[in-house]
Write a protein that holds these residues in place. Structure first.
Motif, PDB file in Angstrom:
ATOM      1  N   VAL A  41       0.855  -1.181   0.000  1.00  0.00           N
ATOM      2  CA  VAL A  41       0.000   0.000   0.000  1.00  0.00           C
ATOM      3  C   VAL A  41       0.893   1.234   0.000  1.00  0.00           C
ATOM      4  O   VAL A  41       2.079   1.166   0.338  1.00  0.00           O
ATOM      5  N   ALA A  42       0.322   2.371  -0.381  1.00  0.00           N
ATOM      6  CA  ALA A  42       1.088   3.608  -0.504  1.00  0.00           C
ATOM      7  C   ALA A  42       1.519   4.141   0.851  1.00  0.00           C
ATOM      8  O   ALA A  42       0.806   4.007   1.854  1.00  0.00           O
ATOM      9  N   VAL A  43       2.689   4.782   0.866  1.00  0.00           N
ATOM     10  CA  VAL A  43       3.165   5.530   2.025  1.00  0.00           C
ATOM     11  C   VAL A  43       3.539   6.925   1.523  1.00  0.00           C
ATOM     12  O   VAL A  43       4.485   7.080   0.749  1.00  0.00           O
ATOM     13  N   LEU A  44       2.777   7.930   1.949  1.00  0.00           N
ATOM     14  CA  LEU A  44       3.026   9.317   1.561  1.00  0.00           C
ATOM     15  C   LEU A  44       3.772  10.027   2.681  1.00  0.00           C
ATOM     16  O   LEU A  44       3.508   9.778   3.863  1.00  0.00           O
ATOM     17  N   ALA A  45       4.685  10.921   2.320  1.00  0.00           N
ATOM     18  CA  ALA A  45       5.475  11.605   3.344  1.00  0.00           C
ATOM     19  C   ALA A  45       5.833  13.012   2.901  1.00  0.00           C
ATOM     20  O   ALA A  45       5.927  13.309   1.701  1.00  0.00           O
ATOM     21  N   LEU A  46       6.028  13.885   3.898  1.00  0.00           N
ATOM     22  CA  LEU A  46       6.448  15.266   3.681  1.00  0.00           C
ATOM     23  C   LEU A  46       7.487  15.645   4.724  1.00  0.00           C
ATOM     24  O   LEU A  46       7.408  15.193   5.872  1.00  0.00           O
ATOM     25  N   ASP A  47       8.443  16.479   4.337  1.00  0.00           N
ATOM     26  CA  ASP A  47       9.362  17.042   5.327  1.00  0.00           C
ATOM     27  C   ASP A  47       8.577  17.927   6.291  1.00  0.00           C
ATOM     28  O   ASP A  47       7.587  18.556   5.912  1.00  0.00           O
ATOM     29  N   GLY A  48       9.013  17.997   7.533  1.00  0.00           N
ATOM     30  CA  GLY A  48       8.328  18.808   8.523  1.00  0.00           C
ATOM     31  C   GLY A  48       7.280  18.003   9.257  1.00  0.00           C
ATOM     32  O   GLY A  48       7.320  16.769   9.286  1.00  0.00           O
ATOM     33  N   ASP A  49       6.324  18.696   9.846  1.00  0.00           N
ATOM     34  CA  ASP A  49       5.341  18.009  10.676  1.00  0.00           C
ATOM     35  C   ASP A  49       3.917  18.118  10.137  1.00  0.00           C
ATOM     36  O   ASP A  49       2.957  17.857  10.853  1.00  0.00           O
ATOM     37  N   VAL A  50       3.752  18.521   8.873  1.00  0.00           N
ATOM     38  CA  VAL A  50       2.415  18.622   8.281  1.00  0.00           C
ATOM     39  C   VAL A  50       1.978  17.248   7.789  1.00  0.00           C
ATOM     40  O   VAL A  50       2.672  16.611   6.998  1.00  0.00           O
ATOM     41  N   ASP A  51       0.828  16.786   8.269  1.00  0.00           N
ATOM     42  CA  ASP A  51       0.301  15.488   7.856  1.00  0.00           C
ATOM     43  C   ASP A  51       0.012  15.508   6.357  1.00  0.00           C
ATOM     44  O   ASP A  51      -0.582  16.467   5.849  1.00  0.00           O
ATOM     45  N   PRO A  52       0.443  14.483   5.604  1.00  0.00           N
ATOM     46  CA  PRO A  52       0.175  14.456   4.169  1.00  0.00           C
ATOM     47  C   PRO A  52      -1.302  14.618   3.816  1.00  0.00           C
ATOM     48  O   PRO A  52      -1.628  15.233   2.796  1.00  0.00           O
ATOM     49  N   ALA A  53      -2.201  14.082   4.645  1.00  0.00           N
ATOM     50  CA  ALA A  53      -3.627  14.244   4.377  1.00  0.00           C
ATOM     51  C   ALA A  53      -4.035  15.706   4.463  1.00  0.00           C
ATOM     52  O   ALA A  53      -4.828  16.197   3.646  1.00  0.00           O
ATOM     53  N   GLU A  54      -3.501  16.427   5.448  1.00  0.00           N
ATOM     54  CA  GLU A  54      -3.807  17.850   5.579  1.00  0.00           C
ATOM     55  C   GLU A  54      -3.262  18.633   4.393  1.00  0.00           C
ATOM     56  O   GLU A  54      -3.922  19.548   3.876  1.00  0.00           O
ATOM     57  N   ALA A  55      -2.055  18.298   3.961  1.00  0.00           N
ATOM     58  CA  ALA A  55      -1.458  18.991   2.823  1.00  0.00           C
ATOM     59  C   ALA A  55      -2.271  18.753   1.556  1.00  0.00           C
ATOM     60  O   ALA A  55      -2.465  19.669   0.749  1.00  0.00           O
ATOM     61  N   LEU A  56      -2.753  17.532   1.372  1.00  0.00           N
ATOM     62  CA  LEU A  56      -3.586  17.235   0.210  1.00  0.00           C
ATOM     63  C   LEU A  56      -4.894  18.018   0.248  1.00  0.00           C
ATOM     64  O   LEU A  56      -5.336  18.559  -0.769  1.00  0.00           O
ATOM     65  N   ALA A  57      -5.511  18.073   1.410  1.00  0.00           N
ATOM     66  CA  ALA A  57      -6.767  18.815   1.539  1.00  0.00           C
ATOM     67  C   ALA A  57      -6.555  20.295   1.236  1.00  0.00           C
ATOM     68  O   ALA A  57      -7.387  20.934   0.577  1.00  0.00           O
ATOM     69  N   ASP A  58      -5.431  20.847   1.689  1.00  0.00           N
ATOM     70  CA  ASP A  58      -5.136  22.257   1.430  1.00  0.00           C
ATOM     71  C   ASP A  58      -4.892  22.526  -0.052  1.00  0.00           C
ATOM     72  O   ASP A  58      -5.162  23.635  -0.539  1.00  0.00           O
ATOM     73  N   ALA A  59      -4.375  21.529  -0.761  1.00  0.00           N
ATOM     74  CA  ALA A  59      -4.062  21.693  -2.186  1.00  0.00           C
ATOM     75  C   ALA A  59      -5.165  21.156  -3.088  1.00  0.00           C
ATOM     76  O   ALA A  59      -4.964  21.035  -4.305  1.00  0.00           O
ATOM     77  N   TRP A  60      -6.310  20.844  -2.518  1.00  0.00           N
ATOM     78  CA  TRP A  60      -7.360  20.157  -3.279  1.00  0.00           C
ATOM     79  C   TRP A  60      -7.816  20.998  -4.475  1.00  0.00           C
ATOM     80  O   TRP A  60      -8.007  22.220  -4.358  1.00  0.00           O
TER      81      TRP A  60
END
Length: 277
Positions: A41-60
């Motif tokens: 299954v996929a593993v999404l990651a970002l530098d820093g402490d922003v949850d990838p789900a939150e980042a996706l929602a912000d960029a929707w």
């Protein structure tokens, strides 16, 4: 680094796989790898402490962005000239990929050959842009539904989506309505960034093919173990079909598409998968 394991995006499911790739298109700097489980299954990651789900929602993607895409009025039935015009008009903007991901304006082609991922689908949505608009409109709360989608518990809603998800097809006559996971469909559309349609020279008749699928046979895709951003994924897909690179690049599994058999007048299309590595 903030990391999110996404059971809702298994690699063997073509739509889920494309959706995971689409996440790296939506959020600059997002990386993607796949677990080394028997069913990755996929593993999404970002530098820093922003949850990838939150980042996706912000960029929707917004409705305005979807409606303004250069593919807004392009259909599978349009001629090459319409596609050439759309391609010329879009090249100065950042959304030009939406044209080449579903067709090509190659000068030596006399007939449009759509992408394997721009399939014929029944009902409204002859434009791929319209299909995305319809399914995106079913998302009531992007932050909540992105999170649920990555966890694999998002509600499915009545729609054909992009038109090739085999999971949307009813298993019996008592379940005739086709349903999809809206966030997966929207992200899978963004994942088409990786699969432009290209002109392909043959001895007598030039044609068009989807990237990394020059024979127009089954569509194939891979899982890998290293965390890769969009550009690195773009590079690894170029060598994905060559088994000599598999172990060196951390390619751990591969699948190919299995097309739904069309019977009678039913125009339904769908791609399931068969593991090949």
């Amino acid at each position: 680094m903030a990391e999110r394991i996404c059971p809702g995006l298994p690699a063997e499911w073509l739509n889920g796989w494309l959706a995971a790739l689409g996440a790296t298109v939506a959020v600059p700097g997002m990386t993607l790898r796949w677990t080394d489980d028997a069913e990755p299954v996929a593993v999404l990651a970002l530098d820093g402490d922003v949850d990838p789900a939150e980042a996706l929602a912000d960029a929707w993607p917004t409705p305005e962005w979807i409606e303004g895409l250069p593919i807004a009025n392009l259909t599978r039935q349009d001629g090459v000239e319409q596609w050439r015009s759309a391609a010329r008009a879009s090249r100065s903007g950042g959304d030009a990929w939406t044209v080449t991901s579903i067709g090509t304006d190659a000068a030596d082609l006399e007939k449009l050959t759509p992408s394997r991922l721009f399939v014929a689908a029944p009902g409204p949505g002859r434009f791929l842009c319209h299909r995305v608009e319809l399914v995106a409109g079913k998302i009531e709360d992007a932050a909540r539904e992105v999170d649920m989608t990555l966890r694999g518990v998002a509600p499915r809603r009545r729609s054909n989506g992009l038109g090739f998800d085999f999971r949307r097809v009813a298993s019996s006559a008592d379940e005739a309505e086709k349903c999809v996971t809206p966030c997966v469909e929207v992200l899978a559309f963004l994942g088409m960034w990786f699969y432009p349609v290209c002109g392909h020279e043959r001895l007598r008749h030039p044609t068009a093919v989807t990237r990394a699928n020059p024979s127009n046979g089954p569509f194939s895709w891979i899982a890998w173990t290293a965390a890769l951003d969009r550009d690195a994924i773009d590079a690894i897909l170029d060598v994905a079909r060559d088994d000599r690179h598999a172990s060196r690049l951390g390619i751990s599994a591969a699948w190919e598409s299995v097309s739904l058999r069309v019977e009678g007048a039913d125009p339904t299309r769908a791609f399931a998968s068969r593991r090949i590595r």
